[in-house]
Enzyme design. Structure first.
Site, PDB file in Angstrom:
ATOM      1  N   ASP A 102       0.891  -1.084  -0.175  1.00 30.94           N
ATOM      2  CA  ASP A 102       0.034   0.030   0.065  1.00 30.94           C
ATOM      3  C   ASP A 102       0.904   1.319  -0.017  1.00 30.94           C
ATOM      4  O   ASP A 102       1.942   1.043   0.167  1.00 30.94           O
ATOM      5  CB  ASP A 102      -0.794   0.116   1.253  1.00 30.94           C
ATOM      6  CG  ASP A 102      -1.777   1.129   1.493  1.00 30.94           C
ATOM      7  OD1 ASP A 102      -2.495   1.601   0.473  1.00 30.94           O
ATOM      8  OD2 ASP A 102      -1.528   1.922   2.429  1.00 30.94           O
ATOM      9  N   ASP A 104      -0.363   5.195   0.975  1.00 32.41           N
ATOM     10  CA  ASP A 104      -0.648   6.233   1.812  1.00 32.41           C
ATOM     11  C   ASP A 104      -0.598   5.506   3.185  1.00 32.41           C
ATOM     12  O   ASP A 104      -1.515   4.454   3.354  1.00 32.41           O
ATOM     13  CB  ASP A 104      -1.968   6.834   1.631  1.00 32.41           C
ATOM     14  CG  ASP A 104      -1.686   7.767   0.666  1.00 32.41           C
ATOM     15  OD1 ASP A 104      -1.209   8.959   0.913  1.00 32.41           O
ATOM     16  OD2 ASP A 104      -2.395   7.747  -0.549  1.00 32.41           O
ATOM     17  N   ASN A 219      -2.016  -0.717   5.537  1.00 37.40           N
ATOM     18  CA  ASN A 219      -2.299  -0.495   6.758  1.00 37.40           C
ATOM     19  C   ASN A 219      -3.957  -0.426   7.184  1.00 37.40           C
ATOM     20  O   ASN A 219      -4.185  -0.653   8.366  1.00 37.40           O
ATOM     21  CB  ASN A 219      -2.015   1.151   7.259  1.00 37.40           C
ATOM     22  CG  ASN A 219      -2.872   2.081   6.306  1.00 37.40           C
ATOM     23  OD1 ASN A 219      -2.817   2.069   5.020  1.00 37.40           O
ATOM     24  ND2 ASN A 219      -3.752   2.826   6.881  1.00 37.40           N
TER      25      ASN A 219
END
Length: 223
Positions: A102, A104, A219
């Site tokens: 991922d 961001d 996240n």
């Protein structure tokens, strides 16, 4: 939390053989007791070791996470046709295993450049054009990011899969990997399955990689 039966991390075959037949529901690796069996007792009778497992689970899992896991079962699953529409081919793999990252909050943290964010000290800025003009984002890289990617790229084919727009992702990644030395492919929002207002990263869309050869780090448990 007394209705968390245990965390079972064994293979699916073992899970099926060990799961209680009544009084519990399996949700994403968890055995969650029904509401009318909330005293924490096992329907099959548990020994001291199972009691310890249950206590460990109670310490690790809170009600918010339990409810989130339960909510996943209500998400609409993409049809075979939808997966087919999103299919991508990455081409010949340079490594046996593919590591999907991922962006961001995993590799970077970004904020729009506005007065309220004046105390934010970015590593660099990017500018995007939208219908209302230019929008500037301030970007902070995770410490050691480049060194980490350099190391990972010696073992894995590294891919970024983000729920953000492709233009935004490409401009950010160009700053820490300008020549594509580490990140070989970028998948973005148009490759996500949009369901119940979530952007879900379904790895079945990658048609020329085996599922057992891919791992995703994100996240967000929802993604």
């Amino acid at each position: 939390l007394s209705n968390i039966e245990k965390i079972d991390e064994r293979a699916d075959e073992d899970e099926k053989s060990e799961a209680p037949t009544t009084g519990a529901k399996k949700v994403k690796g968890f055995l969650v007791a029904d509401d009318d069996d909330s005293d924490g007792s096992s329907s099959s009778g548990s020994d001291d070791g199972q009691e310890d497992d249950r206590k460990d689970a109670m310490e690790l899992v809170d009600d918010d996470l339990k409810n989130l896991l339960l909510s996943f079962d209500s998400l609409e699953r993409p049809t075979a046709e939808k997966i087919s529409e999103l299919k991508v081919e990455l081409g010949k793999a340079e490594r046996q295993k593919t590591l999907i990252l991922d962006m961001d909050e995993t590799l970077i943290h970004a904020k729009p450049k506005i007065k309220a964010n004046e105390d934010f000290e970015p590593d660099y800025e990017i500018t995007l054009d939208d219908d209302e003009g230019e929008l500037v984002f301030m970007v902070k890289m995770r410490p050691g990011l480049v060194e980490c990617l350099e190391r990972l790229a010696t073992f894995y084919e590294v891919i970024v899969f983000t729920a953000a727009e492709r233009t935004y992702a490409t401009k950010i990644i160009k700053h820490f990997d300008p020549n594509g030395d580490y990140i070989k492919h970028i998948l973005s929002r148009e490759h996500c399955v949009h369901t119940n207002n979530y952007y879900v990263k379904d790895l079945r869309i990658i048609s020329d990689r085996k599922m057992e050869d891919m791992v995703i780090v994100d996240n967000s448990i929802v993604a």
